[in-house]
Design a protein around this motif. Sequence first.
Motif, PDB file in Angstrom:
ATOM      1  N   LEU A   5      -2.977   4.026   4.609  1.00  0.00           N
ATOM      2  CA  LEU A   5      -3.200   2.583   4.517  1.00  0.00           C
ATOM      3  C   LEU A   5      -2.123   1.880   5.333  1.00  0.00           C
ATOM      4  CD1 LEU A   5      -4.751   3.711   1.983  1.00  0.00           C
ATOM      5  CD2 LEU A   5      -4.255   1.526   0.898  1.00  0.00           C
ATOM      6  N   ILE A   6      -2.533   0.925   6.155  1.00  0.00           N
ATOM      7  CA  ILE A   6      -1.579   0.223   7.006  1.00  0.00           C
ATOM      8  C   ILE A   6      -1.651  -1.278   6.761  1.00  0.00           C
ATOM      9  CG2 ILE A   6      -0.933  -0.354   9.375  1.00  0.00           C
ATOM     10  CD1 ILE A   6      -1.848   2.423  10.214  1.00  0.00           C
ATOM     11  N   GLN A   7      -0.537  -1.834   6.305  1.00  0.00           N
ATOM     12  CA  GLN A   7      -0.341  -3.278   6.250  1.00  0.00           C
ATOM     13  C   GLN A   7       0.936  -3.537   7.033  1.00  0.00           C
ATOM     14  OE1 GLN A   7      -0.390  -5.268   2.404  1.00  0.00           O
ATOM     15  NE2 GLN A   7       0.624  -7.067   3.261  1.00  0.00           N
ATOM     16  N   HIS A   8       0.800  -3.966   8.284  1.00  0.00           N
ATOM     17  CA  HIS A   8       1.934  -3.930   9.204  1.00  0.00           C
ATOM     18  C   HIS A   8       3.027  -4.931   8.851  1.00  0.00           C
ATOM     19  CE1 HIS A   8      -0.176  -7.342  11.025  1.00  0.00           C
ATOM     20  NE2 HIS A   8       0.878  -7.587  11.788  1.00  0.00           N
ATOM     21  N   LEU A   9       2.699  -5.982   8.094  1.00  0.00           N
ATOM     22  CA  LEU A   9       3.700  -6.960   7.690  1.00  0.00           C
ATOM     23  C   LEU A   9       3.524  -7.355   6.223  1.00  0.00           C
ATOM     24  CD1 LEU A   9       3.792  -9.436  10.731  1.00  0.00           C
ATOM     25  CD2 LEU A   9       5.518  -7.726  10.145  1.00  0.00           C
ATOM     26  N   TYR A  10       4.617  -7.751   5.598  1.00  0.00           N
ATOM     27  CA  TYR A  10       4.661  -8.418   4.292  1.00  0.00           C
ATOM     28  C   TYR A  10       4.340  -7.523   3.096  1.00  0.00           C
ATOM     29  CZ  TYR A  10       4.244 -12.203   7.680  1.00  0.00           C
ATOM     30  OH  TYR A  10       4.413 -13.011   8.771  1.00  0.00           O
ATOM     31  N   PHE A  11       4.184  -6.213   3.306  1.00  0.00           N
ATOM     32  CA  PHE A  11       3.910  -5.377   2.128  1.00  0.00           C
ATOM     33  C   PHE A  11       5.160  -5.232   1.272  1.00  0.00           C
ATOM     34  CE2 PHE A  11       3.617  -1.301  -0.127  1.00  0.00           C
ATOM     35  CZ  PHE A  11       2.484  -1.560  -0.877  1.00  0.00           C
ATOM     36  N   LEU A  12       6.295  -4.987   1.902  1.00  0.00           N
ATOM     37  CA  LEU A  12       7.544  -4.855   1.146  1.00  0.00           C
ATOM     38  C   LEU A  12       7.949  -6.217   0.598  1.00  0.00           C
ATOM     39  CD1 LEU A  12       9.528  -2.466   3.520  1.00  0.00           C
ATOM     40  CD2 LEU A  12       8.126  -1.868   1.530  1.00  0.00           C
ATOM     41  N   ASN A  13       8.173  -6.280  -0.695  1.00  0.00           N
ATOM     42  CA  ASN A  13       8.560  -7.509  -1.412  1.00  0.00           C
ATOM     43  C   ASN A  13       7.413  -8.516  -1.521  1.00  0.00           C
ATOM     44  OD1 ASN A  13      11.232  -6.456  -1.409  1.00  0.00           O
ATOM     45  ND2 ASN A  13      11.603  -7.385   0.594  1.00  0.00           N
ATOM     46  N   GLY A  14       6.232  -8.177  -1.017  1.00  0.00           N
ATOM     47  CA  GLY A  14       5.118  -9.115  -0.995  1.00  0.00           C
ATOM     48  C   GLY A  14       4.455  -9.258  -2.354  1.00  0.00           C
ATOM     49  N   ILE A  15       4.130 -10.516  -2.715  1.00  0.00           N
ATOM     50  CA  ILE A  15       3.521 -10.782  -4.021  1.00  0.00           C
ATOM     51  C   ILE A  15       2.121 -11.365  -3.886  1.00  0.00           C
ATOM     52  CG2 ILE A  15       5.740 -11.107  -5.180  1.00  0.00           C
ATOM     53  CD1 ILE A  15       5.300 -14.135  -4.933  1.00  0.00           C
ATOM     54  N   GLY A  16       1.555 -11.315  -2.677  1.00  0.00           N
ATOM     55  CA  GLY A  16       0.254 -11.923  -2.430  1.00  0.00           C
ATOM     56  C   GLY A  16      -0.921 -11.028  -2.770  1.00  0.00           C
ATOM     57  N   GLY A  17      -2.110 -11.589  -2.548  1.00  0.00           N
ATOM     58  CA  GLY A  17      -3.332 -10.868  -2.869  1.00  0.00           C
ATOM     59  C   GLY A  17      -3.525  -9.609  -2.050  1.00  0.00           C
ATOM     60  N   THR A  18      -3.178  -9.655  -0.762  1.00  0.00           N
ATOM     61  CA  THR A  18      -3.351  -8.467   0.093  1.00  0.00           C
ATOM     62  C   THR A  18      -2.474  -7.330  -0.386  1.00  0.00           C
ATOM     63  OG1 THR A  18      -3.902  -9.846   2.011  1.00  0.00           O
ATOM     64  CG2 THR A  18      -3.227  -7.590   2.449  1.00  0.00           C
ATOM     65  N   GLU A  19      -1.230  -7.622  -0.749  1.00  0.00           N
ATOM     66  CA  GLU A  19      -0.318  -6.588  -1.245  1.00  0.00           C
ATOM     67  C   GLU A  19      -0.845  -5.985  -2.552  1.00  0.00           C
ATOM     68  OE1 GLU A  19       0.802  -8.980   1.462  1.00  0.00           O
ATOM     69  OE2 GLU A  19       1.401  -9.952  -0.419  1.00  0.00           O
ATOM     70  N   LYS A  20      -1.398  -6.838  -3.405  1.00  0.00           N
ATOM     71  CA  LYS A  20      -1.929  -6.350  -4.678  1.00  0.00           C
ATOM     72  C   LYS A  20      -3.133  -5.445  -4.454  1.00  0.00           C
ATOM     73  CE  LYS A  20      -3.473  -7.898  -9.241  1.00  0.00           C
ATOM     74  NZ  LYS A  20      -3.645  -9.051 -10.156  1.00  0.00           N
ATOM     75  N   ILE A  21      -4.054  -5.875  -3.576  1.00  0.00           N
ATOM     76  CA  ILE A  21      -5.246  -5.074  -3.321  1.00  0.00           C
ATOM     77  C   ILE A  21      -4.888  -3.772  -2.616  1.00  0.00           C
ATOM     78  CG2 ILE A  21      -7.449  -4.992  -2.078  1.00  0.00           C
ATOM     79  CD1 ILE A  21      -7.408  -6.700  -4.653  1.00  0.00           C
ATOM     80  N   CYS A  22      -3.928  -3.822  -1.700  1.00  0.00           N
ATOM     81  CA  CYS A  22      -3.479  -2.606  -1.032  1.00  0.00           C
ATOM     82  C   CYS A  22      -2.966  -1.595  -2.053  1.00  0.00           C
ATOM     83  CB  CYS A  22      -2.387  -2.939  -0.011  1.00  0.00           C
ATOM     84  SG  CYS A  22      -1.769  -1.518   0.920  1.00  0.00           S
ATOM     85  N   SER A  23      -2.184  -2.062  -3.016  1.00  0.00           N
ATOM     86  CA  SER A  23      -1.622  -1.177  -4.042  1.00  0.00           C
ATOM     87  C   SER A  23      -2.716  -0.633  -4.958  1.00  0.00           C
ATOM     88  CB  SER A  23      -0.571  -1.933  -4.852  1.00  0.00           C
ATOM     89  OG  SER A  23       0.471  -2.386  -4.024  1.00  0.00           O
ATOM     90  N   ILE A  24      -3.647  -1.491  -5.354  1.00  0.00           N
ATOM     91  CA  ILE A  24      -4.753  -1.047  -6.210  1.00  0.00           C
ATOM     92  C   ILE A  24      -5.588   0.003  -5.484  1.00  0.00           C
ATOM     93  CG2 ILE A  24      -6.933  -1.752  -7.303  1.00  0.00           C
ATOM     94  CD1 ILE A  24      -5.606  -4.453  -7.898  1.00  0.00           C
ATOM     95  N   LEU A  25      -5.904  -0.253  -4.216  1.00  0.00           N
ATOM     96  CA  LEU A  25      -6.712   0.684  -3.442  1.00  0.00           C
ATOM     97  C   LEU A  25      -6.000   2.017  -3.270  1.00  0.00           C
ATOM     98  CD1 LEU A  25      -9.138   1.438  -1.720  1.00  0.00           C
ATOM     99  CD2 LEU A  25      -8.108   0.179   0.197  1.00  0.00           C
ATOM    100  N   ALA A  26      -4.715   1.971  -3.007  1.00  0.00           N
ATOM    101  CA  ALA A  26      -3.938   3.213  -2.878  1.00  0.00           C
ATOM    102  C   ALA A  26      -3.988   4.013  -4.169  1.00  0.00           C
ATOM    103  CB  ALA A  26      -2.498   2.885  -2.500  1.00  0.00           C
ATOM    104  N   ASN A  27      -3.854   3.335  -5.309  1.00  0.00           N
ATOM    105  CA  ASN A  27      -3.907   4.028  -6.608  1.00  0.00           C
ATOM    106  C   ASN A  27      -5.288   4.623  -6.868  1.00  0.00           C
ATOM    107  OD1 ASN A  27      -1.226   3.484  -7.279  1.00  0.00           O
ATOM    108  ND2 ASN A  27      -1.727   1.517  -8.217  1.00  0.00           N
TER     109      ASN A  27
END
Length: 418
Positions: A5-27
């Motif tokens: 999974l690649i989120q090239h910006l804002y994943f670290l320390n990110g609290i937005g919807g994209t970061e949340k969905i990325c984490s859910i999808l990874a799990n």
Amino acid sequence: MKILLIQHLYFLNGIGGTEKICSILANILSANGYEVEIATNENVVGKPVFTLDKSIRVTNIYDVNLEQKEEIPLYNYKGRNPFLWIKYKIEKKYAKWYNRRLIKRMEGEDKLFQYNLRNRAIAWKSYIDLVKPNLIITMSIGSLLEITYGNTLTTPILDSVNGRPDYDYSNILGGRKSYMVDLLTSSFSKLDGIQILFDSYRKFLPDNFAGECRVITNPIDEVSDTDLVRHSNEKSRFKIIHIGRLDTACKQQHIAIDIFSNLAEKYPTWDLEFWGIGNDFERLKLQIIELGLSKRIFLRGFTDDPIAKMKDADIFIFPSKYEGFGLALAEAMSVGLPSIGFATCSGVNELIKHGENGFLANDREGMELHLEQLINNPLLREQMGIKGKIFIKDFNLDKMTRGWLELVNAVINKYDNV
């Protein structure tokens, strides 16, 4: 089988919807037997905010030695110190001179952008060749462009769209130069598949996309019936709530404040409460002070438990100009809050069914009218809240899991059969 999974910006320390969905999808993928890694490219020190399975690896490929020819940011000094004003004035003049020279040397702003992008893409190619994933999932078209620009990748690629697709590549919201639009649009041809949030979003995909397309909605945790908002309960004060990033260009919290200010005197037992952080905190704070409503309108800051805040409210107001999904809105429905949004707002007009689980207003006057309807009618609040709760049940983790596993399997099987 490995999925990257690649989120090239804002994943670290990110609290937005994209970061949340990325984490859910990874799990989800990890729980279903895939080896999962998340990669980013950020000049920050930090970690993921949302919980990840311990088997999931997170890699930041940022390299300080990677050549990037950067313009100097322009800064406008807003203080009253005359010496600092002179200092920053000189620095701003130098920055403008330097930026003009840099752009001229690179033969144009577009060439500068592409030079930096190409260097980052080369770094991504080296990393992907090292990891050797069986499938790549990008969390935005911007991330897709980062890894594919000038590269030939032999790995199938899916994209997860957490907004309306054209928001990712067009200039419909403003701010994108034509060369950026062209590059982002062209990158769709590199996709083997894409996930969108609503079926109506298919028409916002560019003509050069030819892969698999599946509608997979975001998951909303189900709230038990015993924890729903009870609109029939007696109470001394009532609360209109909004949760979201403080961003007046998109979320338009200033409109909610204006509307409430028109009703505040008429309904003295009602308050307006905002939860969230963002660049427009000071602007909104000043607006509240100027209206003399500091004891009725509150900027509460960040919350890590939005559901608990919503359970303590009576109406959810969501005056966004545009949305992809409207996660906070969906969560408000899950606790039984009637909601108000604009009929022209994407995402919001998919979730709110006008007159059933909330109201869709055509303008500010309409939003004020509908808000007053809900203030005056606790039975209507109760009925709409129940219908919202029922409607949002369809947005669940099991459905998201099935959708993503089907899309992943379809693309991998198609790729293996070629």
